[in-house]
Design an enzyme around this catalytic site. Sequence first.
Site, PDB file in Angstrom:
ATOM      1  N   SER A   1      -8.549  -4.476   2.947  1.00  0.00           N
ATOM      2  CA  SER A   1      -8.118  -3.084   2.960  1.00  0.00           C
ATOM      3  C   SER A   1      -9.685  -2.531   4.005  1.00  0.00           C
ATOM      4  CB  SER A   1      -8.530  -2.382   1.764  1.00  0.00           C
ATOM      5  OG  SER A   1      -8.187  -0.462   1.912  1.00  0.00           O
ATOM      6  N   MET A   2     -10.051  -1.434   3.746  1.00  0.00           N
ATOM      7  CA  MET A   2     -10.551  -1.612   5.254  1.00  0.00           C
ATOM      8  C   MET A   2     -11.794  -2.465   5.492  1.00  0.00           C
ATOM      9  SD  MET A   2     -14.323   1.002   6.165  1.00  0.00           S
ATOM     10  CE  MET A   2     -15.335   0.048   5.228  1.00  0.00           C
TER      11      MET A   2
ATOM     12  N   HIS B   1      -2.817  -2.445  -5.286  1.00  0.00           N
ATOM     13  CA  HIS B   1      -3.915  -2.849  -4.116  1.00  0.00           C
ATOM     14  C   HIS B   1      -4.946  -3.564  -3.553  1.00  0.00           C
ATOM     15  CE1 HIS B   1      -5.510  -1.192  -0.235  1.00  0.00           C
ATOM     16  NE2 HIS B   1      -6.781  -0.966  -0.480  1.00  0.00           N
TER      17      HIS B   1
ATOM     18  N   ASP C   1       1.605  -1.329  -3.581  1.00  0.00           N
ATOM     19  CA  ASP C   1       0.515  -0.499  -2.872  1.00  0.00           C
ATOM     20  C   ASP C   1      -0.363   1.241  -2.899  1.00  0.00           C
ATOM     21  OD1 ASP C   1      -1.697   0.984  -1.766  1.00  0.00           O
ATOM     22  OD2 ASP C   1      -2.187  -2.314  -0.230  1.00  0.00           O
TER      23      ASP C   1
ATOM     24  N   PHE D   1     -13.128   0.519   2.037  1.00  0.00           N
ATOM     25  CA  PHE D   1     -14.180   1.483   2.001  1.00  0.00           C
ATOM     26  C   PHE D   1     -14.103   2.434   0.396  1.00  0.00           C
ATOM     27  CE2 PHE D   1     -13.213   6.564   1.935  1.00  0.00           C
ATOM     28  CZ  PHE D   1     -14.281   6.871   3.308  1.00  0.00           C
TER      29      PHE D   1
END
Length: 259
Positions: free
Chosen positions: A93-94, A224, A194, A25
């Site tokens: 992530s996303m 992250h 993260d 994202f």
Amino acid sequence: MPVLPGAEPYRHEGGEVGVLLCHGFTGSPQSLRPWAEYLAERGLSVSLPLLPGHGTRWQDMQLTGWQDWYAEVDRALRELLRRCRQVFVLGLSMGGTLALRLAAKHGPAVAGIVVVNPAMKTHGLSAHALPVVRHLVPSAKGLTNDIAKEGAEELGYDRVPLHAAYSLRKFFALVEAALPQVTQPLLLLRSPRDHVVPPADSARILARVSSRDVREVLLEQSYHVATLDHDAERIFEESLSFIGRLAPIAGQKGSTSGG
């Protein structure tokens, strides 16, 4: 709007084993490009698309939602499935959330999933206030560049468009409800340090998927965006080993395209 230099999608025509990589994202393919090139150099067919609204300016992302981002990775997956015998889906992530959705929807057509610091909930951004706040404030401070490695930079937006963040929140709820439909082998890599996605998101995924072949790997040296961090090489090697265990990897090499 022209795509930012470095944010372009990436493709490589390799062997009969295909890999789809999904970025995060407000991020771009740049965060996964080294991973994509590592797999391409080892003979895999690779697709790393640019999600709609990403890679230009954050205002463009205000006009998109999860349906647009998912449609793009779904299209890329179907394209790989037409020319590859086995296809794996990888995400950061996303991008990991998108990978899980693809696995739930496509079933055995997806041979396995690799997720790095996958997200399953909206954190910060006054998440519960998003339905109202998004009509009052267009954006909030960005989430990019959570990297421990000195000199490493993630190419992404420095603002989070709140209409898009609200759509992401709805997408997380949708994917979480479908996690029991995920049955494929799963490799989950996460960073204990993260600053964007807490460990609870990975725990939620591991607790709810129906996969029986599951492995969790801790990335102790990274934040992250671990694919650009100190543990990047480990991510690349672990994912290749995971794919190699589940698929007969063809060593042939093909042509590369950055567009």
